[in-house]
Design a protein around this motif. Structure first.
Motif, PDB file in Angstrom:
ATOM      1  N   UNK A  58       0.669  -1.263   0.026  1.00  0.00           N
ATOM      2  CA  UNK A  58      -0.046  -0.010   0.044  1.00  0.00           C
ATOM      3  C   UNK A  58       0.970   1.408  -0.052  1.00  0.00           C
ATOM      4  N   UNK A  59       1.930   1.320   0.716  1.00  0.00           N
ATOM      5  CA  UNK A  59       2.933   2.247   0.807  1.00  0.00           C
ATOM      6  C   UNK A  59       3.423   2.574  -0.644  1.00  0.00           C
ATOM      7  N   UNK A  60       3.829   1.460  -1.338  1.00  0.00           N
ATOM      8  CA  UNK A  60       4.529   1.733  -2.554  1.00  0.00           C
ATOM      9  C   UNK A  60       3.424   2.129  -3.594  1.00  0.00           C
ATOM     10  N   UNK A  61       2.288   1.797  -3.519  1.00  0.00           N
ATOM     11  CA  UNK A  61       1.086   2.435  -4.102  1.00  0.00           C
ATOM     12  C   UNK A  61       1.126   3.740  -4.127  1.00  0.00           C
ATOM     13  N   UNK A  62       0.923   4.078  -2.937  1.00  0.00           N
ATOM     14  CA  UNK A  62       0.576   5.621  -2.601  1.00  0.00           C
ATOM     15  C   UNK A  62       1.569   6.454  -3.215  1.00  0.00           C
ATOM     16  N   UNK A  63       2.872   5.945  -2.885  1.00  0.00           N
ATOM     17  CA  UNK A  63       3.994   6.799  -3.445  1.00  0.00           C
ATOM     18  C   UNK A  63       4.061   6.767  -4.888  1.00  0.00           C
ATOM     19  N   UNK A  64       3.824   5.688  -5.759  1.00  0.00           N
ATOM     20  CA  UNK A  64       3.611   5.688  -7.119  1.00  0.00           C
ATOM     21  C   UNK A  64       2.330   6.594  -7.594  1.00  0.00           C
ATOM     22  N   UNK A  65       1.300   6.551  -6.770  1.00  0.00           N
ATOM     23  CA  UNK A  65       0.067   7.386  -7.068  1.00  0.00           C
ATOM     24  C   UNK A  65       0.621   8.997  -7.198  1.00  0.00           C
ATOM     25  N   UNK A  66       1.078   9.340  -6.045  1.00  0.00           N
ATOM     26  CA  UNK A  66       1.759  10.804  -5.876  1.00  0.00           C
ATOM     27  C   UNK A  66       2.691  11.133  -6.870  1.00  0.00           C
ATOM     28  N   UNK A  67       3.659  10.321  -7.413  1.00  0.00           N
ATOM     29  CA  UNK A  67       4.694  10.511  -8.198  1.00  0.00           C
ATOM     30  C   UNK A  67       4.080  10.883  -9.567  1.00  0.00           C
ATOM     31  N   UNK A  68       2.951   9.806  -9.779  1.00  0.00           N
ATOM     32  CA  UNK A  68       2.050  10.117 -11.165  1.00  0.00           C
ATOM     33  C   UNK A  68       1.402  11.404 -11.135  1.00  0.00           C
ATOM     34  N   UNK A  69       0.829  11.706 -10.072  1.00  0.00           N
ATOM     35  CA  UNK A  69       0.104  13.058  -9.873  1.00  0.00           C
ATOM     36  C   UNK A  69       0.969  14.271  -9.848  1.00  0.00           C
ATOM     37  N   UNK A  70       2.211  14.050  -9.404  1.00  0.00           N
ATOM     38  CA  UNK A  70       3.186  15.179  -9.587  1.00  0.00           C
ATOM     39  C   UNK A  70       3.699  15.458 -10.833  1.00  0.00           C
ATOM     40  N   UNK A  71       4.048  14.115 -11.807  1.00  0.00           N
ATOM     41  CA  UNK A  71       4.443  14.763 -12.840  1.00  0.00           C
ATOM     42  C   UNK A  71       3.514  15.024 -13.637  1.00  0.00           C
ATOM     43  N   UNK A  72       1.984  14.676 -13.682  1.00  0.00           N
ATOM     44  CA  UNK A  72       0.978  15.264 -14.480  1.00  0.00           C
ATOM     45  C   UNK A  72       0.751  16.870 -14.277  1.00  0.00           C
ATOM     46  N   UNK A  73       0.778  17.125 -12.842  1.00  0.00           N
ATOM     47  CA  UNK A  73       0.777  18.616 -12.492  1.00  0.00           C
ATOM     48  C   UNK A  73       1.729  19.292 -12.810  1.00  0.00           C
ATOM     49  N   UNK A  74       3.206  18.838 -12.940  1.00  0.00           N
ATOM     50  CA  UNK A  74       4.146  19.548 -13.523  1.00  0.00           C
ATOM     51  C   UNK A  74       3.968  19.848 -14.890  1.00  0.00           C
ATOM     52  N   UNK A  75       3.917  18.803 -15.807  1.00  0.00           N
ATOM     53  CA  UNK A  75       3.316  18.904 -17.274  1.00  0.00           C
ATOM     54  C   UNK A  75       2.123  19.610 -17.483  1.00  0.00           C
ATOM     55  N   UNK A  76       1.076  19.875 -16.798  1.00  0.00           N
ATOM     56  CA  UNK A  76       0.122  20.752 -16.909  1.00  0.00           C
ATOM     57  C   UNK A  76       0.526  22.144 -16.729  1.00  0.00           C
TER      58      UNK A  76
END
Length: 281
Positions: free
Chosen positions: A11-29
């Motif tokens: 669960x911790x790995x999934x949360x970190x992965x989702x956070x990284x993906x959201x960060x990348x999308x936010x930075x791209x936007x």
């Protein structure tokens, strides 16, 4: 216990992965937004610069600035109109494809005009201006045609929708006013026909009566003296009688008295003699 630890780690790995993906999308936007803002600012600066050059620099340089400004304005306006209309009308995809091909020619002409702004040979530049002007007119005319065709199509659809909506609203309004009766026909238009029919009906019996009387008047003159009337029937008097044959008794009526009083018995006295019977001999 080991399974619980593994589940928590996953669960911790999934949360970190989702956070990284959201960060990348936010930075791209954010980057795309910044790039869009920079491009818009650069375009605005270039447009103002070209407008200033067209007024400030005379001759060929000023005309080149005017051609670029006209080309960029027409192409940008057509692009925005087509991209806004294709979201509502799928049939404009072919028009967008044609505009992309036209945009390639427009970018090529804009780059050429931008290079000629720094051309030191003003005589050669003056010679090439008519051809550049013609190419600019052709490209802007094609772009304007696509833009106005898309706008006319959208307005036509809006007019058709408005006509259909107006017809439906009129029908619903008539259904809501169901208690209103239709307008009666004017009486003046019906009176002449009815009076003509009654007049013709009155004329027909009168004409038939006149023809019958004329025939009756003409018949005696042709056949001689009129015939004797027939004898009345025996039961004519009985047929003409209207009162009932037998009087109905009534308790309220007085008893009927006879018209002639019947003879009463004479009194006899002792000194009178008995009557002698008459002899037949």
């Amino acid at each position: 216990m080991d399974a619980v630890i593994a589940v928590f780690a996953l669960l911790i790995v999934l949360l970190f992965g989702l956070g990284a993906y959201a960060t990348v999308k936010a930075v791209g936007a954010a980057k795309r937004g910044v790039d869009r803002g920079i491009t818009q600012a650069r375009r605005t600066v270039e447009d103002h610069t070209l407008r200033a050059k067209s007024f400030a620099q005379p001759g060929a340089a000023g005309e080149l600035a005017q051609l670029r400004l006209k080309l960029r304005t027409s192409m940008r306006t057509t692009q925005e109109a087509l991209h806004a209309a294709v979201a509502e009308d799928e049939s404009l995809k072919e028009s967008v494809g044609l505009f992309e091909r036209l945009s390639a020619h427009g970018h090529e002409l804009d780059d050429e005009l931008k290079r000629l702004e720094s051309e030191p040979d003003r005589a050669a530049l003056t010679e090439r201006l008519p051809g550049l002007r013609e190419r600019t007119e052709r490209i802007t005319h094609s772009a304007d045609s696509l833009r106005w065709a898309a706008r006319d199509r959208a307005r036509r659809f809006a007019d058709d929708d408005l006509d259909s909506l107006s017809a439906q609203i009129d029908l619903e309004s008539g259904a809501l006013r169901h208690w209103t009766a239709p307008e009666p026909q004017p009486v003046s238009s019906q009176q002449p026909s009815s009076s003509a029919q009654s007049a013709s009906a009155r004329q027909q019996p009168s004409s038939s009566a006149q023809s019958g009387s004329a025939r009756q008047q003409a018949a005696p003159s042709q056949s001689g003296p009129p015939p004797w009337p027939e004898a009345p029937a025996a039961d004519a008097a009985a047929a003409g009688q209207t009162w009932p044959d037998t009087a109905q008794p009534s308790s309220t009526q007085e008893p009927v008295r006879p018209a002639i009083t019947p003879p009463a018995a004479r009194p006899t006295y002792p000194w009178q003699k008995k009557p002698r019977p008459e002899s037949t001999t």
